[in-house]
Design an enzyme around this catalytic site. Structure first.
Site, mmCIF file in Angstrom:
data_model
loop_
_atom_site.group_PDB
_atom_site.id
_atom_site.type_symbol
_atom_site.label_atom_id
_atom_site.label_comp_id
_atom_site.label_asym_id
_atom_site.label_seq_id
_atom_site.Cartn_x
_atom_site.Cartn_y
_atom_site.Cartn_z
ATOM 1 N N HIS A 285 70.121 80.415 -100.188
ATOM 2 C CA HIS A 285 69.827 79.297 -99.281
ATOM 3 C C HIS A 285 68.417 78.765 -99.427
ATOM 4 O O HIS A 285 68.008 77.916 -98.619
ATOM 5 C CB HIS A 285 70.025 79.706 -97.823
ATOM 6 C CG HIS A 285 71.420 80.089 -97.467
ATOM 7 N ND1 HIS A 285 72.328 79.197 -96.928
ATOM 8 C CD2 HIS A 285 72.074 81.265 -97.571
ATOM 9 C CE1 HIS A 285 73.473 79.814 -96.705
ATOM 10 N NE2 HIS A 285 73.342 81.077 -97.094
ATOM 11 N N LYS B 280 65.547 69.994 -85.955
ATOM 12 C CA LYS B 280 65.639 71.073 -86.950
ATOM 13 C C LYS B 280 64.462 72.004 -86.718
ATOM 14 O O LYS B 280 63.540 71.671 -85.963
ATOM 15 C CB LYS B 280 65.590 70.500 -88.362
ATOM 16 C CG LYS B 280 64.410 69.530 -88.588
ATOM 17 C CD LYS B 280 64.433 68.880 -89.957
ATOM 18 C CE LYS B 280 65.421 67.749 -90.083
ATOM 19 N NZ LYS B 280 66.521 68.035 -90.999
ATOM 20 N N ARG B 281 64.507 73.179 -87.342
ATOM 21 C CA ARG B 281 63.353 74.064 -87.232
ATOM 22 C C ARG B 281 62.086 73.363 -87.708
ATOM 23 O O ARG B 281 62.139 72.491 -88.572
ATOM 24 C CB ARG B 281 63.588 75.351 -88.033
ATOM 25 C CG ARG B 281 64.566 76.293 -87.361
ATOM 26 C CD ARG B 281 64.081 76.725 -85.978
ATOM 27 N NE ARG B 281 62.930 77.570 -86.081
ATOM 28 C CZ ARG B 281 62.968 78.899 -86.143
ATOM 29 N NH1 ARG B 281 64.124 79.537 -86.058
ATOM 30 N NH2 ARG B 281 61.860 79.593 -86.258
ATOM 31 N N LYS C 245 59.818 70.362 -94.022
ATOM 32 C CA LYS C 245 60.723 69.423 -93.346
ATOM 33 C C LYS C 245 59.971 68.185 -92.847
ATOM 34 O O LYS C 245 60.555 67.191 -92.468
ATOM 35 C CB LYS C 245 61.440 70.119 -92.190
ATOM 36 C CG LYS C 245 62.362 71.247 -92.645
ATOM 37 C CD LYS C 245 62.993 71.947 -91.445
ATOM 38 C CE LYS C 245 63.769 73.193 -91.819
ATOM 39 N NZ LYS C 245 65.133 72.918 -92.311
ATOM 40 N N THR D 87 72.300 70.613 -92.856
ATOM 41 C CA THR D 87 73.640 70.407 -92.303
ATOM 42 C C THR D 87 73.575 69.479 -91.093
ATOM 43 O O THR D 87 74.563 68.820 -90.766
ATOM 44 C CB THR D 87 74.290 71.745 -91.895
ATOM 45 O OG1 THR D 87 73.316 72.523 -91.177
ATOM 46 C CG2 THR D 87 74.752 72.532 -93.108
ATOM 47 N N LYS E 175 76.026 66.265 -89.565
ATOM 48 C CA LYS E 175 76.476 66.109 -88.172
ATOM 49 C C LYS E 175 76.092 64.733 -87.641
ATOM 50 O O LYS E 175 76.880 64.057 -86.965
ATOM 51 C CB LYS E 175 75.837 67.195 -87.281
ATOM 52 C CG LYS E 175 76.299 68.600 -87.631
ATOM 53 C CD LYS E 175 75.407 69.686 -87.005
ATOM 54 C CE LYS E 175 75.669 71.013 -87.706
ATOM 55 N NZ LYS E 175 74.671 72.044 -87.386
HETATM 56 C C1 26Q Z 1 63.528 86.538 -93.670
HETATM 57 C C2 26Q Z 1 62.702 87.656 -93.624
HETATM 58 C C3 26Q Z 1 62.240 88.123 -92.406
HETATM 59 C C4 26Q Z 1 62.625 87.500 -91.244
HETATM 60 C C5 26Q Z 1 63.455 86.397 -91.287
HETATM 61 C C6 26Q Z 1 63.903 85.908 -92.499
HETATM 62 C C7 26Q Z 1 64.765 84.711 -92.548
HETATM 63 C C8 26Q Z 1 65.675 84.426 -91.553
HETATM 64 C C9 26Q Z 1 66.429 83.286 -91.597
HETATM 65 C C10 26Q Z 1 64.666 83.836 -93.606
HETATM 66 C C11 26Q Z 1 65.439 82.688 -93.655
HETATM 67 C C12 26Q Z 1 66.345 82.395 -92.637
HETATM 68 C C13 26Q Z 1 67.142 81.192 -92.613
HETATM 69 C C14 26Q Z 1 67.211 80.305 -93.589
HETATM 70 C C15 26Q Z 1 67.978 79.065 -93.444
HETATM 71 O O1 26Q Z 1 68.451 78.739 -92.374
HETATM 72 N N1 26Q Z 1 68.159 78.293 -94.529
HETATM 73 C C16 26Q Z 1 68.898 77.045 -94.450
HETATM 74 O O2 26Q Z 1 70.242 77.312 -94.757
HETATM 75 C C17 26Q Z 1 71.046 76.178 -94.542
HETATM 76 C C18 26Q Z 1 72.482 76.565 -94.780
HETATM 77 O O3 26Q Z 1 72.712 76.738 -96.137
HETATM 78 C C19 26Q Z 1 70.618 75.019 -95.414
HETATM 79 O O4 26Q Z 1 71.361 73.880 -95.053
HETATM 80 C C20 26Q Z 1 69.124 74.730 -95.239
HETATM 81 O O5 26Q Z 1 68.704 73.757 -96.168
HETATM 82 C C21 26Q Z 1 68.335 76.015 -95.422
HETATM 83 O O6 26Q Z 1 66.966 75.792 -95.141
#
Ligand code: 26Q
Length: 823
Positions: free
Chosen positions: A366, A557-558, A563, A665, A669
């Site tokens: 991702h 979004k986050r 972004k 995503t 939406k």
């Molecule tokens: C990693 C290490 C320690 C703590 C947390 C994390 C962590 C947690 C969540 C790292 C990344 C995430 C989430 C990533 C994420 O949401 N990525 C998004 O995924 C979507 C679905 O595929 C994409 O549409 C987005 O582009 C992408 O940013």
């Protein structure tokens, strides 16, 4: 009609049966009555009544899967961002109307009581919400599937805004119980941690490894039923809660170590306490690795227990019955864990074990952001999972021999592909482990997958040209149109029939009406009504009054630099300046709406939130401009708030630096609900543009190749600062105390990051092009009929982005599943 018939045909369940069930639950489950019950009690009683139907279908689904000995996908994800379940379950069961009517007769408003439900916010953002959309589609398509994850006590933090700043508070979604989940103590698993590995020699001289753990924790499963659309298949999302293993601590207790025993309890129970925000500074935390191992190990044991029930100790069929999808590298530790079970427990030889293992896992990537690729210190592994470290070394050793065959003597390539990163501190690269241990690896949008092949894993792609592939993300139209935008859904039903939630490509039939003035008016009237509803919500949440006739321009979004919420903000400041300099500056009134959480340790992201709020405060209270611009920052952005914003949006901001947003995503939406995208050629925006046509989207900015070229020649943000008066003016403005009275420089960190900081995300390089795109959008909105046509065509052409299509792609390309119908 008998109750039996009404259960097997849920949509024909009479309203009276639902009414009786709700009253029965008020009386018998909640100990209250119709006169005393508050909205919370009505909500709980309604959930319990719906859950009766859900559980009946769950039982049938499980029986059917068992009888047919189905191959199933197991979706391993550290996050499932489910949001609220009541509306979704009612729609998917076909019970929404009856329940609405039943409650009305009881003097209760369904929409009101749905507000009682806390969001299940067990995720950060896109990746977690994707998992939730995927399990909805899996159930809808009658695919045998289980979601596996963590039963966090606290989901993503609640965001309050105080004096413009983000304050984090704990999220306590289960304080008053969760009526949808079922506790399954009969399926508890025990998970070893810490300790040491003993090497033993068997009779035949064969080496045997025995892990003597230093701590054992229990995993208690909670099942959340996942109702497919049509209400036939009900799969489960199984979430693991950690508990102290009582038997293990008993010795400590007897030895008089009551306090020590309690301390171990606390440690064990901490594992599933809280979801980690996706915060780079938090990376490498021991508890996070334990969380990952804990839920992966519980889930694998659960899968193996079920497999053995059907196939005994014969492992030959394992990989034909079980496929495990790794949602990013977060559960990648499952790969050495399955190896450990096969080697040390089942006593298979390495080659047989590896053959099974590498036919079982598939991995979804991702992110391309280097800082987001997971690595763990080998030292930490050795302490927590000593046996797994040995296995990882062995996997790597054997893999390095393969690399040697392909690139003899090339140590640079070996270094790059190794699971082990040598250096000051030896690190385990979870991405490399995932690629090596999986039979398929996919990115989440075309451009992203091609960058995964070209830039992230080029040598792996050369070694295994068929392993890396693309599956473009999708969203469930049940939640993201039918449930959240009932008026538009009813209009679509009227025009093209009501089976579009299952066949989203049918929305294309709406394009026939795109030029029809009457339909345009109906479509835009609904948009307007949705905007009125959102305006009321905004007033209630923030005290800010907004004009529903203005353009609603949305970025939700986050918060992350890539972004580029700050690009949006700089443009708002530029508009503000233009209006102050020229009170006759022509523009459509516009409301800029933001929703975003920043990771608690991400300083600049929090500074950007503060800046948005300070600019909002100034603009909204400036009589000279506030009929033209308003800025709203909605606190605590989450799934249930998205469901209110998206149906009311005119413009969707998808403005990441090209090459950095894997897919996105929210872009899908918003477009599905008739918002027009202002966006870069990044992630799924590219595929959205292909679908809607260039004339129905506002594309701007550098593309992926241009970003790379700019880096190659050397990007200097000062060039843009000195050559563009508007850029210079707004950046300098940030340094004054205009937006932060009495606190000059309070917003200067943003300017600094864009100049001295080198502007890593090319905000200044894209500013002018962005501003031009916004002018085009502004002009287009002035043509009511033209805009309506574009909005309609956006809705009409989103068929590709149903998560049902994504799931079909996974099924065909990767999972090889057959549907299993449930009566
Ligand atoms: C990693 C290490 C320690 C703590 C947390 C994390 C962590 C947690 C969540 C790292 C990344 C995430 C989430 C990533 C994420 O949401 N990525 C998004 O995924 C979507 C679905 O595929 C994409 O549409 C987005 O582009 C992408 O940013």
């Amino acid at each position: 009609m008998s109750a039996k018939i009404s259960v097997s045909k849920p949509s024909s369940l009479p309203k009276k049966a639902m009414k009786d069930a709700i009253v029965r639950h008020l009386h018998c489950s909640l100990g209250t009555d119709e006169n005393k019950a508050n909205n919370h009690a009505w909500w709980k009683a309604t959930c319990a009544s719906v859950q009766e139907h859900v559980l009946e279908q769950l039982r049938k689904t499980q029986k059917s899967h068992y009888m047919n000995d189905t191959r199933a996908v197991h979706y391993f994800s550290a996050e499932f961002l489910m949001g609220r379940l009541m509306s979704n379950n009612l729609h998917n069961l076909g019970l929404f109307e009856q329940t609405d009517q039943a409650l009305k007769e009881l003097g209760v408003n369904l929409i009101d009581i749905m507000e009682e439900e806390p969001d299940m916010a067990l995720g950060n953002g896109g990746l977690g919400r994707l998992a939730a959309c995927f399990i909805d589609s899996l159930a809808t398509l009658d695919m045998p599937a289980v979601g596996y994850g963590l039963h966090y006590e606290h989901g993503l933090f609640r965001q309050d805004i105080k004096n413009g700043e983000q304050i984090e508070r704990p999220d306590s979604w289960r304080d008053y119980g969760n009526p949808w989940e079922i506790c399954r103590p009969e399926s508890i698993q025990e998970i070893p941690l810490y300790g040491y590995v003993e090497t033993k020699y068997g009779e035949s001289g064969k080496i045997k490894k025995e892990w003597h753990p230093g701590l054992i924790v229990k995993g208690l499963p909670w099942d959340i039923p996942v109702v497919g659309y049509g209400g036939k298949t009900v799969n489960v999302l199984r979430l693991w809660q950690s508990q102290a293993s009582s038997y293990f601590n008993w010795d400590v207790f007897n030895a008089g170590g009551y306090v020590d025993a309690q301390r171990e309890n606390v440690q064990a129970e901490t594992i599933s306490k809280v979801l980690y925000p996706n915060d780079e500074t938090e990376a490498g935390k021991e508890l996070r690795l334990i969380q990952q191992y804990f839920f992966s190990a519980c889930s694998l044991k659960d899968i193996i227990r079920r497999y053995k029930r059907a196939h005994g100790d014969n492992w030959n069929r394992f990989s034909s019955q079980v496929v495990i999808q790794l949602n990013d590298t977060h559960p990648a530790i499952a790969i050495p864990e399955l190896m450990r079970i096969l080697l040390d427990r089942a006593e298979l030889d390495w080659d047989s074990a590896w053959k099974i293992c590498s036919k079982t896992f598939a991995y979804t990537n991702h992110t391309l952001l280097p800082e987001a690729l997971e690595k763990w210190p080998a030292r930490m592994f050795e302490k927590i999972l000593p046996r797994h470290l040995e296995i990882i070394y062995e996997i790597n050793h054997r893999f390095m021999s393969e690399v040697e065959k392909v690139w003899p003597g090339d140590n640079a390539i070996k270094q790059k592909l190794s699971i082990i990163e040598e250096g000051n501190e030896k690190m385990i690269r979870m991405g490399n482990l995932s690629v090596i241990g999986s039979f398929a690896v996919n990115g989440v949008a075309e451009i992203h997958s091609s960058l995964v092949k070209k830039n992230l894993f080029p040598e792996f792609h050369e070694m295994w040209p068929n392993k890396l592939t693309n599956v473009t993300n999708g969203i469930t139209p049940r939640r993201w149109l039918k449930a959240c935008n009932p008026k538009l859904s009813a209009l679509i039903d009227e025009k093209i029939g009501n089976d579009w939630p299952l066949h989203l490509e049918k929305l294309e039939q709406l394009s026939e009406f795109a030029d029809n003035v009457k339909f345009q008016k109906q479509f835009m009237k609904i948009k307007y009504e949705n905007k009125v509803t959102l305006a009321k919500e905004v007033l209630a949440l923030t005290g800010i009054e907004i004009n529903p006739k203005a353009i609603f321009d949305v970025q939700i979004k986050r918060l992350h630099e890539y972004k580029r919420q700050h690009l949006n903000l700089l443009h708002i400041m530029a508009l503000y300046r233009r209006l102050l300099e020229n009170p006759n500056y022509v523009m459509q009134p516009r409301v800029f709406i933001f929703g975003a959480k920043a990771a608690p340790g991400y300083k600049l992201a929090k500074d950007i939130i503060y800046a948005i709020n300070q600019v909002a405060d100034k603009v909204n209270n400036d009589k000279r401009v506030n009929s033209k611009i308003k800025v709203v920052f909605l606190p605590n952005y989450r799934v249930s708030l998205a469901e209110k914003i998206i149906p009311a949006a005119d413009i969707s901001e998808q403005i990441s630096t090209a090459g950095l947003e894997a897919s996105g995503t929210g872009n899908m939406k918003l477009s599905l609900n008739g918002a027009l995208t202002v966006g870069t050629l990044d992630g799924a925006n590219i595929e959205i543009a292909e679908e809607v046509g260039d004339e129905n989207i506002f594309i701007f900015g550098l593309n992926v190749d241009e970003v790379r070229e700019l880096d190659e020649v050397g990007y200097n943000p000062f060039d843009f600062y000195y050559n563009n008066k508007e850029i210079k003016a707004v950046l300098d403005w940030l340094e004054t105390d205009y937006f932060t009275p009495g606190k000059p420089g309070a917003l200067a960190s943003i300017k600094r990051s864009l100049l001295e900081g080198g502007d890593p995300y090319k905000v200044l390089a894209d500013f002018e092009s962005y501003s031009d795109a916004q002018k085009k959008a502004d002009k287009a909105y002035g043509d009511k009929s033209g805009w309506a046509k574009m909005a309609i065509l956006n809705t009409a052409r989103m068929g590709k982005f149903t998560s049902d299509r994504s799931i079909r792609d996974y099924v065909e390309k990767i999972w090889q599943l057959q549907p299993c119908k449930v009566e």
